[in-house]
Motif scaffolding. Sequence first.
Motif, PDB file in Angstrom:
ATOM      1  N   ARG A 180       4.636   2.987   2.076  1.00  0.00           N
ATOM      2  CA  ARG A 180       3.616   2.545   3.031  1.00  0.00           C
ATOM      3  C   ARG A 180       2.306   2.144   2.358  1.00  0.00           C
ATOM      4  O   ARG A 180       1.429   1.575   3.001  1.00  0.00           O
ATOM      5  N   SER A 181       2.174   2.417   1.081  1.00  0.00           N
ATOM      6  CA  SER A 181       0.978   1.959   0.367  1.00  0.00           C
ATOM      7  C   SER A 181       1.028   0.464   0.075  1.00  0.00           C
ATOM      8  O   SER A 181       0.018  -0.121  -0.313  1.00  0.00           O
ATOM      9  N   PHE A 182       2.187  -0.151   0.270  1.00  0.00           N
ATOM     10  CA  PHE A 182       2.345  -1.585   0.029  1.00  0.00           C
ATOM     11  C   PHE A 182       2.200  -2.355   1.341  1.00  0.00           C
ATOM     12  O   PHE A 182       2.782  -1.980   2.362  1.00  0.00           O
ATOM     13  N   ALA A 183       1.443  -3.442   1.284  1.00  0.00           N
ATOM     14  CA  ALA A 183       1.216  -4.249   2.485  1.00  0.00           C
ATOM     15  C   ALA A 183       2.519  -4.779   3.057  1.00  0.00           C
ATOM     16  O   ALA A 183       2.669  -4.886   4.285  1.00  0.00           O
ATOM     17  N   ALA A 184       3.481  -5.110   2.207  1.00  0.00           N
ATOM     18  CA  ALA A 184       4.757  -5.646   2.689  1.00  0.00           C
ATOM     19  C   ALA A 184       5.477  -4.637   3.575  1.00  0.00           C
ATOM     20  O   ALA A 184       6.161  -5.016   4.536  1.00  0.00           O
ATOM     21  N   TRP A 185       5.352  -3.351   3.269  1.00  0.00           N
ATOM     22  CA  TRP A 185       5.963  -2.311   4.100  1.00  0.00           C
ATOM     23  C   TRP A 185       5.237  -2.221   5.443  1.00  0.00           C
ATOM     24  O   TRP A 185       5.868  -2.162   6.502  1.00  0.00           O
ATOM     25  N   ARG A 186       3.920  -2.219   5.409  1.00  0.00           N
ATOM     26  CA  ARG A 186       3.143  -2.017   6.636  1.00  0.00           C
ATOM     27  C   ARG A 186       3.100  -3.259   7.520  1.00  0.00           C
ATOM     28  O   ARG A 186       3.173  -3.148   8.755  1.00  0.00           O
ATOM     29  N   GLU A 187       2.961  -4.421   6.888  1.00  0.00           N
ATOM     30  CA  GLU A 187       2.657  -5.633   7.656  1.00  0.00           C
ATOM     31  C   GLU A 187       3.702  -6.737   7.529  1.00  0.00           C
ATOM     32  O   GLU A 187       3.662  -7.721   8.268  1.00  0.00           O
ATOM     33  N   GLY A 188       4.599  -6.618   6.557  1.00  0.00           N
ATOM     34  CA  GLY A 188       5.550  -7.687   6.309  1.00  0.00           C
ATOM     35  C   GLY A 188       5.004  -8.683   5.292  1.00  0.00           C
ATOM     36  O   GLY A 188       3.943  -8.487   4.709  1.00  0.00           O
ATOM     37  N   TYR A 240       2.612   7.856 -10.616  1.00  0.00           N
ATOM     38  CA  TYR A 240       2.425   6.640  -9.831  1.00  0.00           C
ATOM     39  C   TYR A 240       1.144   6.709  -9.003  1.00  0.00           C
ATOM     40  O   TYR A 240       1.040   7.532  -8.086  1.00  0.00           O
ATOM     41  N   PRO A 241       0.172   5.853  -9.281  1.00  0.00           N
ATOM     42  CA  PRO A 241      -1.063   5.837  -8.491  1.00  0.00           C
ATOM     43  C   PRO A 241      -0.826   5.547  -7.014  1.00  0.00           C
ATOM     44  O   PRO A 241      -1.667   5.898  -6.186  1.00  0.00           O
ATOM     45  N   ARG A 242       0.300   4.924  -6.700  1.00  0.00           N
ATOM     46  CA  ARG A 242       0.604   4.604  -5.297  1.00  0.00           C
ATOM     47  C   ARG A 242       0.916   5.842  -4.466  1.00  0.00           C
ATOM     48  O   ARG A 242       0.900   5.791  -3.247  1.00  0.00           O
ATOM     49  N   PHE A 243       1.231   6.947  -5.136  1.00  0.00           N
ATOM     50  CA  PHE A 243       1.586   8.163  -4.412  1.00  0.00           C
ATOM     51  C   PHE A 243       0.616   9.274  -4.755  1.00  0.00           C
ATOM     52  O   PHE A 243       0.298   9.501  -5.925  1.00  0.00           O
ATOM     53  N   SER A 244       0.160   9.982  -3.758  1.00  0.00           N
ATOM     54  CA  SER A 244      -0.667  11.156  -4.003  1.00  0.00           C
ATOM     55  C   SER A 244      -0.363  12.201  -2.934  1.00  0.00           C
ATOM     56  O   SER A 244      -0.129  11.868  -1.769  1.00  0.00           O
ATOM     57  N   MET A 245      -0.346  13.440  -3.344  1.00  0.00           N
ATOM     58  CA  MET A 245      -0.062  14.533  -2.428  1.00  0.00           C
ATOM     59  C   MET A 245      -1.311  14.978  -1.693  1.00  0.00           C
ATOM     60  O   MET A 245      -2.424  14.862  -2.206  1.00  0.00           O
TER      61      MET A 245
END
Length: 247
Positions: free
Chosen positions: A89-97, A191-196
């Motif tokens: 969900r940190s990627f725009a393609a996942w959230r918005e297409g 991975y900077p895209r993931f954080s707890m």
Amino acid sequence: MRHIFLSLLYLICCQTFAAGNTQNESFSKAKRLLLSNVYAGHHKTLYCDAEYRADKQVITPLGFTTTKQVRRAKRIEWEHVVPAENFGRSFAAWREGDSQCITSKGKTYKGRRCAEKVVPEYRLMQADMYNLFPAIGAVNALRSNYTFTLLPHTPVDFGSCAMKIDNRKAEPPESARGRIARTYLYMDATYPRFSMSRKTRQLMEAWDRMYPVAQWECDRASRIKALQGNDNAVMDKACGRWIANTP
């Protein structure tokens, strides 16, 4: 050209922030390597310690039961311990297409399918074998993308397999908690895209201390490193402690 640009951008990101999976973008290939190479000689699932055959058929543990996803209880699946949605969900393609995410009938789509199609960085994270474990398919399905926590007042859901799922939360058996914790810590450090969240980090750090590594977990990390190429500093540290404390 767009794919080349995104790949170059990702390589720059990796060199700056982390040393994660940079070699394999194929989730299918990762699963094949795990089955044939990493788990060769150790056909045991993460949550239920169930044995399985090379054709991925589960040898049902004594006392294991499920009333849901019964068909999926017969085979193993490769579980993302840190759910793909948590970093996807940190990627725009996942959230918005994306403009490339259009079906043959002209309908747009988003989510995992779109991110997998257009984002190289997502594909590398999705295929990171350090985050993939064999699980009975029914357990994988019911765990979904739920957060791990403690559920002291919740009964087990799978008979002799002490996995609990309730209200979009999951409590794994004690035998799996150390491996889960070190996987979360690895993904967070890599991975900077993931954080707890702070709460999740506290739990995972506690589980890491309470449930130290065994030889198989270190062997698994070594096999993955040989195939995937990148170090796992969390496992290196944990296995170093294990070696130091082994008579």
